[in-house]
Design an enzyme around this catalytic site. Structure first.
Site, PDB file in Angstrom:
ATOM      1  CB  ILE A   1       2.669  -1.964  10.951  1.00 15.69           C
ATOM      2  CG1 ILE A   1       1.505  -1.771  11.931  1.00 15.69           C
ATOM      3  CG2 ILE A   1       2.319  -1.367   9.592  1.00 15.69           C
ATOM      4  CD1 ILE A   1       1.829  -2.114  13.354  1.00 15.69           C
TER       5      ILE A   1
ATOM      6  CB  SER B   1       3.735  -3.419  -1.235  1.00 19.46           C
ATOM      7  OG  SER B   1       4.817  -2.960  -0.471  1.00 19.46           O
ATOM      8  NE  ARG B   2       7.856   2.538  -2.640  1.00 20.40           N
ATOM      9  CZ  ARG B   2       8.686   3.445  -2.139  1.00 20.40           C
ATOM     10  NH1 ARG B   2       9.428   4.179  -2.961  1.00 20.40           N
ATOM     11  NH2 ARG B   2       8.801   3.619  -0.835  1.00 20.40           N
TER      12      ARG B   2
ATOM     13  CE  LYS C   1       1.208   4.856  15.095  1.00 19.71           C
ATOM     14  NZ  LYS C   1       2.532   5.449  15.317  1.00 19.71           N
TER      15      LYS C   1
ATOM     16  CG  ASP D   1       5.789   6.523  14.010  1.00 23.35           C
ATOM     17  OD1 ASP D   1       4.975   6.598  13.074  1.00 23.35           O
ATOM     18  OD2 ASP D   1       6.129   5.435  14.522  1.00 23.35           O
TER      19      ASP D   1
END
Length: 308
Positions: free
Chosen positions: A14, A36-37, A90, A168
């Site tokens: 996303i 970010s991992r 969201k 979701d």
């Protein structure tokens, strides 16, 4: 004003599809870091954690949190404690209480918190809201059905407790419905279908009403193949309104009356810049509240196991 120095946290699909292009085209922002991992963003400093990023890059003024909702609260709290404005993908959190706590924390620090509902910014949503405000609504039906294997391949987090499962995408529909209808809704009944090997539902049927007993029914399903369905249909005294393709098109009695190019994420980032500059927050929990109510009132029905 100088651009808002922003950072992204949680670099996944996303972010690459929507957040990065929206930020790049908006002169209100300068993207200066990411955390970010697994993922990275070219041309900026990248870190494995939000803590490391905020320690190393104190110039960051705002963060956009795009990790799964189960992990968003801790990251948001870290950012707010560090004095940063926060944009929440969201749904804004895994629970209502989490987001309420973040809202109170942001207010206490004079920071902006944005619960972003991207589907509210679909091209025809405002036109639908305007139409419904001019007539008597008889009933509303929401049909939100899509293929989870296409949209969320191998994403295990959505099937875990707190991942919301079918909600979701379903919460996108609820974000539109709660925006375009003239009165608040409440859930009256729900049936949630859980694959026998998963902790989140794959389908749901929910009924709602309001203080004037408006019938509203929603069908959510993640098993749809072929043409996907993202429609909101309202029978009204002025004809049948169909808000289709996730809010992209509006038709009245079969006649297309509104269609524009999709600009959801650019509009979200415009709104975030607006509230940061105004020193306020925008946190509407109505869509998440309806999901919580569905889990609270819903009957559980177990269905066959789901495998990607």
């Amino acid at each position: 004003m100088a651009p808002i120095k922003i950072a992204l946290v949680g670099i996944g699909k996303i972010v690459r599809d929507q957040h990065l292009p929206a930020i790049a085209k908006n002169s209100d922002y300068q993207l200066i870091a990411a955390a970010s991992r697994h993922g990275t963003v070219d041309g900026i400093d990248n870190f494995k954690s939000i803590e490391a990023m905020l320690d190393a890059v104190p110039a960051i003024e705002a963060v956009s949190l795009c990790m799964p909702p189960q992990y968003r609260y801790e990251a948001a709290r870290v950012a707010l404690d560090a004095g940063k404005h926060v944009f929440l993908e969201k749904p804004p959190g895994a629970t209502l209480s989490e987001v309420a706590d973040l809202e109170a924390l942001a207010a206490s620090k004079g920071l902006s918190l944005f619960a972003s509902w991207h589907s509210r910014y679909a091209p025809a949503v405002e036109a639908a809201k305007s139409f419904l405000a001019t007539t008597t609504i008889k009933d509303v039906q929401v049909i939100w059905k899509e293929d989870v294997r296409h949209w969320h391949p191998n994403q295990e987090w959505i099937w875990a407790a707190g991942g919301l499962g079918i909600f979701d995408p379903g919460i996108n529909a609820l974000s539109i419905v709660t925006h375009i209808l003239p009165r608040p809704l409440f859930v009256t009944s729900a049936v949630l279908e859980f694959p026998e090997n998963r902790d989140a539902p794959i389908a749901a049927n929910i009924t709602f009403t309001d203080g004037q007993k408006l019938p509203v029914a929603a069908e959510f399903d993640w098993r749809q193949t072929g043409k996907q369905s993202w429609d909101i249909v309202a029978r009204t005294a002025a004809g049948e309104m169909v808000l289709s393709e996730g809010g992209a098109k509006l038709s009245i009695d079969g006649k297309l009356v509104h269609e524009e190019p999709e600009q959801e994420y650019p509009m979200l980032y415009r709104r975030f810049a607006e509230i940061v500059k105004a020193g306020k927050s925008d946190v509407d929990l109505a869509p998440l509240r309806h999901v919580a109510d569905a889990f609270m009132l819903g009957k559980r029905k177990f269905v066959e196991a789901f495998h990607d």
